[in-house]
Design a protein around this motif. Structure first.
Motif, mmCIF file in Angstrom:
data_model
loop_
_atom_site.group_PDB
_atom_site.id
_atom_site.type_symbol
_atom_site.label_atom_id
_atom_site.label_comp_id
_atom_site.label_asym_id
_atom_site.label_seq_id
_atom_site.Cartn_x
_atom_site.Cartn_y
_atom_site.Cartn_z
ATOM 1 N N GLN A 258 0.833 -1.210 0.000
ATOM 2 C CA GLN A 258 0.000 0.000 0.000
ATOM 3 C C GLN A 258 0.868 1.262 0.000
ATOM 4 N N ASP A 259 1.985 1.225 0.771
ATOM 5 C CA ASP A 259 2.898 2.377 0.806
ATOM 6 C C ASP A 259 3.500 2.652 -0.560
ATOM 7 N N LEU B 87 2.331 1.979 -3.413
ATOM 8 C CA LEU B 87 1.313 2.576 -4.294
ATOM 9 C C LEU B 87 1.113 4.048 -3.963
ATOM 10 N N ARG B 88 1.002 4.334 -2.657
ATOM 11 C CA ARG B 88 0.789 5.730 -2.226
ATOM 12 C C ARG B 88 1.940 6.625 -2.651
ATOM 13 N N GLY C 167 2.039 7.979 -5.986
ATOM 14 C CA GLY C 167 0.892 8.808 -6.352
ATOM 15 C C GLY C 167 -0.325 8.011 -6.804
ATOM 16 N N GLY C 168 -0.209 6.686 -6.800
ATOM 17 C CA GLY C 168 -1.338 5.867 -7.243
ATOM 18 C C GLY C 168 -2.306 5.649 -6.091
ATOM 19 N N GLN C 169 -3.511 5.300 -6.424
ATOM 20 C CA GLN C 169 -4.454 4.987 -5.373
ATOM 21 C C GLN C 169 -5.167 3.696 -5.744
ATOM 22 N N PHE C 170 -5.328 2.853 -4.751
ATOM 23 C CA PHE C 170 -5.973 1.579 -5.039
ATOM 24 C C PHE C 170 -7.490 1.722 -4.948
ATOM 25 N N ARG C 171 -8.162 1.336 -6.016
ATOM 26 C CA ARG C 171 -9.632 1.318 -5.987
ATOM 27 C C ARG C 171 -10.079 -0.064 -6.431
#
Ligand code: HEM
Length: 484
Positions: free
Chosen positions: A294-295, A297-298, A301-305
């Motif tokens: 998750q880090d 990705l964050r 600049g990406g966000q998980f949806r």
């Protein structure tokens, strides 16, 4: 009496010789039962270098990992291909490549570069799309409740099909191939006989194995494959190479393609199983690895949806070092491959310093890295899964020691030197992708009350071991509140 007279006798300078009483088989049965325990016992009795008579071959085992570099360096007296050139054709069902097919072996070896370097990017990208496709259609569908099933089957179904699509492409008129479940089943039936085929047991003695192999080869015949699109560069090039040889029949070409199928899923599926199993058995490891994904990705600049498909760049995958350490640790605990070289002449193998071992032409020199992977001097508490064992000061750890000396080779699930697995970067990437997707899109648990899974040693010497029993997995589309 005659047989006893013919038995090999140890000559001056040769390592201690261990022959069994059974002609031809020698100590093969004991090796097959538990190779690691058998070799450790011989090491205690005979030291770090000894020769064992195994199934008609004399194999000199080098047990001290500090001596590995002398074998891996591999002068002209030690050859790897002689072994693979004899064993692979009879196992997978194509004619020996060095007889009547000039240049084929070299072209095949060159084609393996298409799994690495600049080619890794397109392969990894394609794998991501295929993993997403299979997961979304089969496991992330409507209805958010818990589902349960065999964990090995789960890993096998997703990794087998996604890898197949990535390597061989998809049908021109559809996103997935029909009959994947039956192909997987046939593959498993073939795979169960794999150790016997590698030991050169004639396929005619192995029940329906020949028919099963023919069915698998039948999926990969040139005519069938010509209707598939988005193939990997490896398969396109291999097909062109095989077309240059007029005496190769279509079934021979299919058999060559089948070899790649075995190489690409035979180890990757059990490796994925083990890493997932160890993570789910260790809540702290699971939370740390999920947090890292998750880090990463964050930070980029990406966000998980959950409703959107995810892509992970090569850089993002490279930054997942806790996940990488977990994979290394899973491979350390589950791999049992033998690294083999064949002596091309009688000679004295230099082992560093004053040490050397005289070997004879045709003898096999073998490394069995599982003994190193399980050595408590190198890996503290070697039986336990420590997800961060391969991390030090926030970086990938590469210094491991034996007798106070830094080891050049400390983790060898992919072999070594000239015979090292050309698919290793792709393999680690695809396992990373598979686990990232699972940990992001799903809540996962082992069903409670199950006993610990142990390793099945019947494949010892040949790669990643399979689990001795299965385990039940519970999963549901992620609610964002992880419940492990
Ligand atoms: C060879 C391990 C995944 C392609 C090998 C060898 C090992 C190995 C131990 C033989 C080395 C020797 O004999 O000394 C693994 C493991 C994998 C994996 C543990 C997964 C966790 C893959 C993948 C591919 C692949 C995904 C391809 C897509 C090959 C090929 C060879 C090979 C083509 C034969 C190379 C040659 O004959 O020169 N692998 N492998 N492997 N592997 Fe892998």
């Amino acid at each position: 009496l005659c047989i006893l007279c013919l038995r090999r006798k140890r000559r001056q300078g040769e390592p201690p010789l261990v022959s069994g009483w059974i002609p031809f088989l020698g100590k093969a049965l004991e090796f097959g039962r538990d190779a690691q325990a058998f070799l450790q016992d011989l090491r205690r009795r005979h030291g770090d270098v000894f020769t064992v008579h195994l199934a008609g071959k004399y194999m000199t085992f080098i047990m001290d990992p500090l001596l590995y570099p002398s074998v891996v360096k591999q002068g002209r007296q030690l050859d790897f291909h002689e072994f693979s050139d004899t064993v692979a054709p009879s196992t997978f069902g194509y004619p020996p490549v060095r007889q009547g097919f000039p240049g084929l072996s070299e072209q095949i070896a060159r084609s393996y570069q298409l799994l690495q370097g600049e080619h890794l990017g397109p392969l990894t990208e394609s794998m991501m799309g295929n993993l997403m496709l299979v997961l979304r259609q089969d496991h992330l569908g409507a209805g958010g409740g818990w589902r349960s099933g065999s964990m090995y089957e789960f890993c096998n179904a997703v990794m087998f099909e996604a890898t197949f699509l990535t390597i061989y492409g998809r049908p021109a008129s559809g996103r997935r191939h029909q009959g994947m479940a039956a192909m997987r089943e046939d593959f498993q039936r073939f795979d169960r006989m794999f150790p016997l085929l590698i030991a050169q047991v004639p396929i005619g003695l192995l029940g329906k194995t020949r028919a099963v192999r023919s069915k698998l080869i039948g999926h990969l015949l040139p005519d069938r494959m010509s209707h598939w699109v988005v193939k990997s560069e490896l398969i396109r090039t291999r097909s062109q190479v095989l077309e240059q040889y007029a005496t190769l029949r279509d079934t021979d070409k299919g058999a060559h393609h089948f070899t790649i199928l075995w190489a690409s899923v035979g180890n990757t599926v059990p490796a994925s199983f083990w890493v997932l199993y160890f993570l789910l058995s260790n809540p702290a490891a699971l939370a740390a690895v999920r947090g890292e994904i998750q880090d990463v990705l964050r930070q980029s600049g990406g966000q998980f949806r959950p409703e959107e498909d995810l892509t992970l760049s090569r850089e993002q995958l490279d930054n997942m070092i806790l996940l990488e350490s977990s994979i290394s640790e899973g491979l350390r605990l589950s791999s049992a491959s033998t690294n083999i070289r064949v002596a091309q002449e009688d000679f004295s193998l230099r082992l560093g310093g004053e040490r050397s071992a005289v070997v004879r032409k045709g003898d096999v020199i073998a490394l069995y890295p599982q003994s190193m992977h399980m050595d408590p001097e190198i890996y503290e508490d070697p039986q336990s899964f420590r997800y961060d064992r391969f991390i030090q000061d926030g970086r990938v750890k590469t210094d491991f020691y034996k007798s106070g000396q830094k080891l050049k080779y400390f983790l060898m699930p992919f072999g070594s030197g000239a015979s090292m697995c050309p698919g290793r970067y792709f393999a680690v990437n695809e396992i990373k992708q598979f686990l990232s997707l699972l940990l992001l899109y799903l809540d996962l648990q082992l069903e409670p009350g199950q006993s610990q899974v142990s390793l099945d040693y019947s494949r010892a010497g040949l790669g990643i071991l399979l689990p001795a029993s299965d385990v039940r997995l519970r999963y549901r589309p992620s609610t964002g509140q992880q419940s492990e």
